[in-house]
Design a protein around this motif. Sequence first.
Motif, PDB file in Angstrom:
ATOM      1  N   MET A  23      48.105  37.184  53.697  1.00 39.86           N
ATOM      2  CA  MET A  23      47.650  38.245  52.626  1.00 39.86           C
ATOM      3  C   MET A  23      47.361  37.654  51.306  1.00 39.86           C
ATOM      4  SD  MET A  23      48.631  41.028  53.929  1.00 39.86           S
ATOM      5  CE  MET A  23      49.817  42.322  53.748  1.00 39.86           C
ATOM      6  N   SER A  24      46.762  38.259  50.660  1.00 36.87           N
ATOM      7  CA  SER A  24      46.412  37.848  49.000  1.00 36.87           C
ATOM      8  C   SER A  24      46.699  39.132  48.347  1.00 36.87           C
ATOM      9  CB  SER A  24      44.999  37.301  49.129  1.00 36.87           C
ATOM     10  OG  SER A  24      43.967  38.593  49.163  1.00 36.87           O
ATOM     11  N   LEU A  25      46.691  38.863  47.010  1.00 35.86           N
ATOM     12  CA  LEU A  25      46.886  39.782  46.006  1.00 35.86           C
ATOM     13  C   LEU A  25      45.725  40.340  45.341  1.00 35.86           C
ATOM     14  CD1 LEU A  25      50.175  38.903  43.964  1.00 35.86           C
ATOM     15  CD2 LEU A  25      49.955  40.675  45.760  1.00 35.86           C
ATOM     16  N   THR A  26      45.397  41.371  45.055  1.00 34.73           N
ATOM     17  CA  THR A  26      44.401  41.830  44.121  1.00 34.73           C
ATOM     18  C   THR A  26      44.798  42.624  42.918  1.00 34.73           C
ATOM     19  OG1 THR A  26      42.970  42.271  45.900  1.00 34.73           O
ATOM     20  CG2 THR A  26      42.308  43.574  43.939  1.00 34.73           C
ATOM     21  N   TYR A  27      44.588  42.419  41.860  1.00 28.43           N
ATOM     22  CA  TYR A  27      45.019  43.132  40.655  1.00 28.43           C
ATOM     23  C   TYR A  27      44.197  44.089  40.102  1.00 28.43           C
ATOM     24  CZ  TYR A  27      48.448  39.510  40.377  1.00 28.43           C
ATOM     25  OH  TYR A  27      49.434  38.644  40.598  1.00 28.43           O
ATOM     26  N   TYR A  28      44.489  45.366  40.025  1.00 27.71           N
ATOM     27  CA  TYR A  28      43.784  46.670  39.629  1.00 27.71           C
ATOM     28  C   TYR A  28      44.343  46.711  38.057  1.00 27.71           C
ATOM     29  CZ  TYR A  28      42.141  47.323  44.148  1.00 27.71           C
ATOM     30  OH  TYR A  28      41.578  47.166  45.389  1.00 27.71           O
ATOM     31  N   LYS A  29      43.386  47.013  37.333  1.00 23.44           N
ATOM     32  CA  LYS A  29      43.507  47.230  35.857  1.00 23.44           C
ATOM     33  C   LYS A  29      43.769  48.789  35.428  1.00 23.44           C
ATOM     34  CE  LYS A  29      41.126  46.247  31.521  1.00 23.44           C
ATOM     35  NZ  LYS A  29      39.720  45.613  30.888  1.00 23.44           N
ATOM     36  N   ARG A  30      44.786  49.204  34.862  1.00 22.53           N
ATOM     37  CA  ARG A  30      45.005  50.408  34.669  1.00 22.53           C
ATOM     38  C   ARG A  30      45.359  50.832  33.238  1.00 22.53           C
ATOM     39  NH1 ARG A  30      46.021  53.816  38.602  1.00 22.53           N
ATOM     40  NH2 ARG A  30      47.804  54.950  37.685  1.00 22.53           N
ATOM     41  N   TYR A  31      45.146  52.055  32.940  1.00 21.23           N
ATOM     42  CA  TYR A  31      45.245  52.332  31.538  1.00 21.23           C
ATOM     43  C   TYR A  31      46.262  53.237  31.386  1.00 21.23           C
ATOM     44  CZ  TYR A  31      40.591  50.408  30.617  1.00 21.23           C
ATOM     45  OH  TYR A  31      39.559  49.707  30.619  1.00 21.23           O
ATOM     46  N   ARG A  32      47.298  53.164  30.575  1.00 20.85           N
ATOM     47  CA  ARG A  32      48.237  54.331  30.175  1.00 20.85           C
ATOM     48  C   ARG A  32      47.615  54.926  29.052  1.00 20.85           C
ATOM     49  NH1 ARG A  32      54.505  55.494  29.903  1.00 20.85           N
ATOM     50  NH2 ARG A  32      54.327  56.814  28.219  1.00 20.85           N
ATOM     51  N   MET A  33      47.407  56.188  29.064  1.00 19.10           N
ATOM     52  CA  MET A  33      46.597  56.944  27.962  1.00 19.10           C
ATOM     53  C   MET A  33      47.764  58.220  27.579  1.00 19.10           C
ATOM     54  SD  MET A  33      42.998  57.300  29.530  1.00 19.10           S
ATOM     55  CE  MET A  33      42.209  57.478  27.912  1.00 19.10           C
ATOM     56  N   GLU A  34      47.749  58.521  26.361  1.00 23.90           N
ATOM     57  CA  GLU A  34      48.719  59.656  25.728  1.00 23.90           C
ATOM     58  C   GLU A  34      47.852  60.461  25.000  1.00 23.90           C
ATOM     59  OE1 GLU A  34      51.989  57.748  24.048  1.00 23.90           O
ATOM     60  OE2 GLU A  34      52.461  56.702  25.496  1.00 23.90           O
ATOM     61  N   CYS A  35      48.390  61.744  24.694  1.00 22.73           N
ATOM     62  CA  CYS A  35      47.958  62.523  23.806  1.00 22.73           C
ATOM     63  C   CYS A  35      49.070  63.313  23.150  1.00 22.73           C
ATOM     64  CB  CYS A  35      47.084  63.610  24.479  1.00 22.73           C
ATOM     65  SG  CYS A  35      47.952  64.725  25.529  1.00 22.73           S
ATOM     66  N   ASP A  36      48.859  64.055  21.903  1.00 22.36           N
ATOM     67  CA  ASP A  36      49.677  64.613  21.273  1.00 22.36           C
ATOM     68  C   ASP A  36      49.378  66.159  21.359  1.00 22.36           C
ATOM     69  OD1 ASP A  36      51.290  65.657  19.181  1.00 22.36           O
ATOM     70  OD2 ASP A  36      51.000  64.445  17.658  1.00 22.36           O
TER      71      ASP A  36
END
Length: 188
Positions: free
Chosen positions: A1-14
């Motif tokens: 097994m190996s690890l893959t990293y996925y980039k994610r964004y937390r996005m917000e709105c008012d």
Amino acid sequence: MSLTYYKRYRMECDLRRMQIPLSLPAGYRLIAWTPDRVVEHAETKYSSFRHEVDSQVFSCLSRREGCLELMQEISQKPGFLPEATWLIQYVGVPHKPEYCGTIQGVRVTPRYGGIQNVGVTAEHRGRGLGRALVAAALLGFQQAGLQRAFLEVTSQNDAAVQLYRQLGFRQVKTLYKAVEVAYTSTAG
């Protein structure tokens, strides 16, 4: 097994300053949450995500039973908001309506709502359905008195990131999700 990293964004709105237009193309209608629609949400979620990058990031999205378990878990959360949870149904073919979009909303804090799993099936993409789902959820958050909304999106999903920005979301954090993947040898 190996690890893959996925980039994610937390996005917000008012939500306090937001005017949220909601429109659907002809032949589509929004279906409000009821507990007896959990299977329809799960099936639509599965159809929307099973071949997408998010099914690699969250393996439950690649399996029907995983989507059902996820949908049951979301709908049983203490902050689950029925008014921010919707299906879209295509009714353009008489006597053969089909579900083609799903979204869920959860009150995370007294001020914040979290959008869960915006999904549109491949055959119905590019028609503004994702925009309509997010708008319906945001209106539900406003009705519930929430001031802000957030979501997370995999950075590779360019269309979704662009849509969220157009709707007033701003990136506030970058996250990395580690996923175990089976090692496959190319040696022979």
